[in-house]
Design a protein around this motif. Structure first.
Motif, mmCIF file in Angstrom:
data_model
loop_
_atom_site.group_PDB
_atom_site.id
_atom_site.type_symbol
_atom_site.label_atom_id
_atom_site.label_comp_id
_atom_site.label_asym_id
_atom_site.label_seq_id
_atom_site.Cartn_x
_atom_site.Cartn_y
_atom_site.Cartn_z
ATOM 1 N N TYR A 185 0.747 -1.333 -0.019
ATOM 2 C CA TYR A 185 -0.010 -0.087 0.017
ATOM 3 C C TYR A 185 0.896 1.319 0.054
ATOM 4 N N LEU A 186 1.991 1.347 0.435
ATOM 5 C CA LEU A 186 3.080 2.443 0.292
ATOM 6 C C LEU A 186 3.682 2.681 -0.946
ATOM 7 N N GLY A 187 3.650 1.524 -1.928
ATOM 8 C CA GLY A 187 4.077 1.676 -3.196
ATOM 9 C C GLY A 187 5.615 1.675 -3.115
ATOM 10 N N LEU A 188 6.222 0.773 -2.142
ATOM 11 C CA LEU A 188 7.476 0.896 -1.881
ATOM 12 C C LEU A 188 8.364 0.200 -3.253
ATOM 13 N N PRO A 189 9.480 0.582 -3.232
ATOM 14 C CA PRO A 189 10.545 0.155 -4.387
ATOM 15 C C PRO A 189 11.161 -0.921 -3.547
ATOM 16 N N PRO A 190 12.169 -1.715 -4.234
ATOM 17 C CA PRO A 190 12.725 -2.792 -3.832
ATOM 18 C C PRO A 190 13.710 -2.450 -2.762
ATOM 19 N N GLY A 191 13.673 -3.360 -1.645
ATOM 20 C CA GLY A 191 14.355 -3.103 -0.377
ATOM 21 C C GLY A 191 13.244 -2.784 0.595
ATOM 22 N N SER A 192 13.839 -2.224 1.898
ATOM 23 C CA SER A 192 12.496 -2.198 2.970
ATOM 24 C C SER A 192 13.034 -0.784 3.778
ATOM 25 N N VAL A 193 12.245 -0.678 4.770
ATOM 26 C CA VAL A 193 12.250 0.409 5.359
ATOM 27 C C VAL A 193 11.609 0.185 6.716
ATOM 28 N N GLY A 194 12.151 0.529 7.708
ATOM 29 C CA GLY A 194 11.582 0.174 9.164
ATOM 30 C C GLY A 194 11.957 1.132 10.359
ATOM 31 N N LEU A 195 10.904 1.506 11.135
ATOM 32 C CA LEU A 195 11.081 2.011 12.181
ATOM 33 C C LEU A 195 11.949 1.212 13.221
ATOM 34 N N ASN A 196 12.864 2.210 13.932
ATOM 35 C CA ASN A 196 13.845 1.566 14.889
ATOM 36 C C ASN A 196 13.506 2.267 16.203
ATOM 37 N N VAL A 197 13.276 1.753 17.212
ATOM 38 C CA VAL A 197 13.320 2.208 18.605
ATOM 39 C C VAL A 197 13.889 1.382 19.439
ATOM 40 N N PRO A 198 14.618 1.574 20.623
ATOM 41 C CA PRO A 198 15.148 0.533 21.498
ATOM 42 C C PRO A 198 14.583 -0.616 21.591
ATOM 43 N N GLY A 199 15.012 -1.714 21.208
ATOM 44 C CA GLY A 199 14.520 -2.949 21.505
ATOM 45 C C GLY A 199 13.608 -3.469 20.577
ATOM 46 N N ARG A 200 13.195 -2.468 19.272
ATOM 47 C CA ARG A 200 12.198 -2.950 18.580
ATOM 48 C C ARG A 200 12.375 -2.362 17.024
ATOM 49 N N LEU A 201 11.986 -3.290 15.996
ATOM 50 C CA LEU A 201 12.176 -3.036 14.574
ATOM 51 C C LEU A 201 10.662 -3.396 14.066
ATOM 52 N N ALA A 202 10.243 -2.362 13.251
ATOM 53 C CA ALA A 202 9.141 -2.732 12.477
ATOM 54 C C ALA A 202 9.398 -2.157 11.096
ATOM 55 N N ALA A 203 9.511 -3.109 10.029
ATOM 56 C CA ALA A 203 10.069 -3.049 8.582
ATOM 57 C C ALA A 203 8.906 -3.612 7.798
ATOM 58 N N VAL A 204 8.915 -2.989 6.462
ATOM 59 C CA VAL A 204 8.192 -3.560 5.375
ATOM 60 C C VAL A 204 8.905 -3.300 4.098
ATOM 61 N N GLY A 205 8.731 -4.181 3.258
ATOM 62 C CA GLY A 205 9.593 -4.114 1.911
ATOM 63 C C GLY A 205 8.652 -4.653 0.783
ATOM 64 N N ALA A 206 8.919 -4.269 -0.454
ATOM 65 C CA ALA A 206 8.187 -4.818 -1.544
ATOM 66 C C ALA A 206 8.585 -5.997 -1.652
ATOM 67 N N ASP A 207 7.695 -7.017 -2.384
ATOM 68 C CA ASP A 207 8.103 -8.116 -2.789
ATOM 69 C C ASP A 207 9.122 -8.014 -4.000
ATOM 70 N N HIS A 208 10.051 -9.030 -4.154
ATOM 71 C CA HIS A 208 11.144 -9.022 -5.235
ATOM 72 C C HIS A 208 10.207 -9.386 -6.537
ATOM 73 N N ARG A 209 9.268 -10.256 -6.559
ATOM 74 C CA ARG A 209 8.652 -10.702 -7.714
ATOM 75 C C ARG A 209 7.444 -9.793 -8.156
ATOM 76 N N ASP A 210 6.667 -9.520 -7.336
ATOM 77 C CA ASP A 210 5.420 -8.945 -7.449
ATOM 78 C C ASP A 210 5.343 -7.501 -6.686
ATOM 79 N N ARG A 211 5.501 -6.383 -7.261
ATOM 80 C CA ARG A 211 5.529 -5.353 -6.643
ATOM 81 C C ARG A 211 4.175 -4.654 -5.968
ATOM 82 N N THR A 212 3.057 -5.431 -6.336
ATOM 83 C CA THR A 212 1.746 -4.882 -5.641
ATOM 84 C C THR A 212 1.776 -5.755 -4.347
ATOM 85 N N ARG A 213 2.642 -6.505 -3.890
ATOM 86 C CA ARG A 213 2.710 -7.328 -2.689
ATOM 87 C C ARG A 213 3.995 -6.653 -1.720
ATOM 88 N N ALA A 214 3.803 -6.940 -0.502
ATOM 89 C CA ALA A 214 4.816 -6.441 0.381
ATOM 90 C C ALA A 214 4.895 -7.609 1.491
#
Length: 395
Positions: A185-214
């Motif tokens: 839903y973010l229209g992400l390019p290849p790779g991932s982006v993630g929120l980092n706070v102490p002791g936690r990581l929440a990341a999301v990245g585009a599927d390498h084959r189907d860019r409509t999925r993550a």
């Protein structure tokens, strides 16, 4: 050779071992609890001479390079979405990186001509006999095999039945990790982006084959939690609690989790087994020397499967000799790779704000990344691989 070998687990190590055993004239059967071959999962990478040599000898390297993702760059952001650290594609991707599900399908296809696959079943009892191992299954009728190999991961059923309870061998390293699929839903390019706070990581990245999925990847620090490994609703609730109150895209990612049909959730742990075989039963891959994330487990599993099958062929099926040579050749190498998994949680989600700043400051320097890449290649190459195929062909 005609020896019937039962392999428990159809992820990576199991089909790789089945392929090599089939090449040497054994008769492998792979049993897998899942009803079908499992797809999905994070991308997996190969690095160093040993990994690439095994892939080349399997005839897989060119195929894998055709589906190489090119690596997975990653951005770490703060609560406001501002970048705090960028890791380039080559840092995480090794020399070849492919979706785990694609690798599993290739291994299944290559091993299928000489392998019997049984899905939707699992081993429930093992009994050594004078000439083999009598195996009972949850659904199928009992059968006898010459040898049994547990390639069924960190929570190995074969290891539990033949070596003892899991708590004797598996140690929690202080973190939990989860992955699931969702729309991009973010229209992400290849790779991932993630929120980092102490002791936690929440990341999301585009599927390498189907860019409509993550794919989402969540990781959090926690003491060992009591939970049912087969209860996904309970696991979803644990994740919602662990990430409650965070901003950025975390609420929407947790909302997608409610509808996710499949969730991977597990502790970051390592397996340390004093001996990798007992009689006619052996362990390979994560069942023997696993690290949930960051221990080069996929490459190590492929190398270990290659050596185990090769030593069985070299010893003409004498399991005592072959199992001893296999462990002697691989243990030190696997343990060296495995140590990387001890650092995965603190690396991805340092426990303090000061720890986050220190990590970001160090990894923001290219020479530090280059040094880490060089060390990874060295560790993954510290094994001399015999050319079993040539040996076997000249007998």
């Amino acid at each position: 050779m005609g020896t019937k070998v039962l392999i428990s687990g159809a992820s990576i190590a199991g089909p790789a071992l089945a392929y090599w055993l089939g090449q040497y004239g054994f008769e492998p059967t792979v049993v897998e609890l899942a009803p079908v071959l499992r797809g999905g999962g994070q991308a997996v990478d190969f690095r160093g001479d040993a990994h690439l040599t095994v892939l080349q000898r399997m005839g897989l390297l060119d195929e894998l390079r055709r589906i190489d993702t090119g690596g997975s760059p990653m951005d770490f952001v703060d609560r406001h979405g501002r970048r705090r650290l960028h890791l380039p594609a080559d840092f995480a991707g090794g020399e070849v990186e492919v979706p785990r599900g694609e690798l599993a399908r290739l291994l299944h296809r290559h091993s299928l001509p000489s392998t019997e696959y049984v899905f939707g079943d699992t081993v429930t009892a093992l009994e050594e006999t004078p000439d083999g191992v009598r195996v009972e299954f949850r659904h199928g009728s009992p059968r006898e095999f010459g040898l049994v190999v547990g390639a069924d991961g960190l929570h190995s059923t074969v290891r539990r039945l033949a070596f003892g309870p899991e708590q004797r061998f598996v140690r929690h390293l202080g973190y939990y990790a989860a992955t699931w699929q969702l729309p991009n839903y973010l229209g992400l390019p290849p790779g991932s982006v993630g929120l980092n706070v102490p002791g936690r990581l929440a990341a999301v990245g585009a599927d390498h084959r189907d860019r409509t999925r993550a794919g989402a990847f969540f990781l959090f620090a926690s003491p060992e939690l009591p939970y049912d490994r087969h209860d996904q609703e309970q696991q979803k609730a644990l994740l919602a609690d662990a990430f409650a109150g965070l901003g950025w895209e975390v609420p929407r990612l947790l909302e997608s989790l409610r509808e996710a049909p499949e969730l991977y959730f597990d502790s970051i742990s390592r397996a340390d087994v004093p001996a990798w075989s007992a009689g006619r039963i052996a362990l390979v891959g994560d069942a023997a020397c696993g690290a949930t994330i960051g221990g080069m487990g996929t490459g190590t599993a492929m190398v270990a499967a290659y050596v185990l099958a090769g030593e069985l062929a070299r010893a003409r099926g004498d399991h005592r000799t072959a199992f001893a040579r296999y462990e002697d050749a691989v243990r030190g190498y696997a343990e060296g790779c495995q140590r990387g998994g001890d650092r995965t949680g603190p690396f991805l989600a340092p426990g303090t704000a000061a720890g986050l700043r220190l990590r970001d400051g160090l990894l923001g320097r290219r020479w530090v990344l280059n040094r880490m890449l060089e060390l990874g290649r060295k560790v993954s190459s510290t094994i001399a691989l015999p050319d079993y195929q040539t040996e076997f062909a000249t007998r």
